[in-house]
Design a protein around this motif. Structure first.
Motif: not given
Length: 323
Positions: A125, A127-128, A185, A226-227, A281
């Protein structure tokens, strides 16, 4: 006269197509035995020698990519990544966790002999663009396993029964074909949703949790999101390990760009680019490096300049603000 029967030849083709060497050799020896019974002794001897020699020449079996068939072909994309552990730029604590997964998998038989399973249910898990998908590819490459990426667009259905049956097909493959199975995702499946579909989402999630809980240790099941904040809390205790990804610091950012630029980046003062690299990133940094490299190559320069890199980084910063 042909020594093998039609059934033998069909079995040979099936085992070869599925990458099952043991089955292939077994059928080949059956053909050799049948040849001997029919008096074709030279052919029988040659076949047996070929099997023995092949086994000696290939002591380490590398899992081949048997293309998914039937229902699985619509749900999974199979690949064999070439990116290795040396190319993965991560913070020390995260890199240690990745090496722990690899170590447990490489010594899985020893762990199983003592009644312990290697870590095989992993959640990424963060951020992108921070290296989650790349880590799954590295695990596959380092373990000589295929990367089986789940197509969530094909998996998800408005009918619970259809989604559950598709999940069953995937987790049966987890048992039958050793690999790294990536649910990218994952929040699309594991999210703690609200609204009119909450009941349906809950049933789909419960179905996934049951399959995950009972999943075979033959393969790795990797979920990436990502969440984290929207994931159902029931998920976290079902995974053997949870790896938390974050945006790279200055040293890691410089390492990412150096790794992509190679010899083109000789003499670059990376610390002078700290402000331009901040907040980008891994994926952004790789794209900036590629843009700077192309500018240098098209200009006929033997290497990238500080201005090439700065311009590329500022362009990525502007693009990230627009997302």
């Amino acid at each position: 006269m042909m020594a093998g029967s039609g059934e033998h030849f069909k079995a040979l083709v099936r085992s070869h197509g599925s990458g099952d060497d043991d089955a292939f050799y077994s059928v080949a020896l059956q053909v050799a035995a049948q040849a001997a019974r029919r008096g074709h002794h030279n052919l029988a001897t040659d076949l047996k020698a070929a099997v023995d020699n092949s086994r000696v020449e290939r002591p380490q079996k590398v899992t081949s990519i048997a293309q998914p068939r039937g229902d699985l072909s619509d749900l999974v994309i199979a690949s064999h990544p070439v990116v290795g552990l040396k190319e993965l730029v991560l913070p020390d604590d995260l890199a240690t966790q990745v090496r722990r997964i690899l170590n447990e998998q490489r010594q899985r038989k020893q762990l199983l002999d003592y009644g312990f399973e290697p870590a095989h249910r992993i959640l990424f898990e963060g951020p992108p663009g921070t290296g989650k998908t790349m880590t799954a590819a590295v695990l596959a490459q380092e373990l000589s396993l295929p990367l089986m990426t789940i197509r969530l667009d094909s998996l998800m259905s408005k009918f619970m029964g259809e989604t559950a049956s598709k999940l069953r097909v995937i987790f049966e493959a987890v048992t039958d074909q050793r690999g790294v199975y990536l649910f990218d995702e994952f929040d699309a499946l594991g999210g703690d949703r609200s609204g009119n579909d909450v009941g349906e989402a809950r049933r789909i999630l419960n179905s996934f949790l049951v399959f995950l809980e009972n999943s075979s240790a033959e393969s790795l099941v990797v979920a990436a999101t990502n969440h984290r904040s929207i994931l159902d809390k029931a998920l976290f205790r079902r995974f053997d390990m949870v790896l938390n990804y974050s945006l790279p610091d200055t040293q890691q950012a410089a390492a990412v760009m150096r790794g992509r630029l190679g010899s083109l980046a000789k003499g670059v003062r990376w610390m002078s680019l700290e402000d331009e690299m901040f907040g980008l990133s891994h994926a952004d940094l790789v794209r900036a490096a590629e843009s700077a490299a192309k500018s240098a190559i098209l200009a006929g320069s033997p290497g990238v300049t500080l201005d090439d890199i700065r311009d590329a980084l500022m362009s990525r910063q502007a693009a990230s603000l627009g997302r």
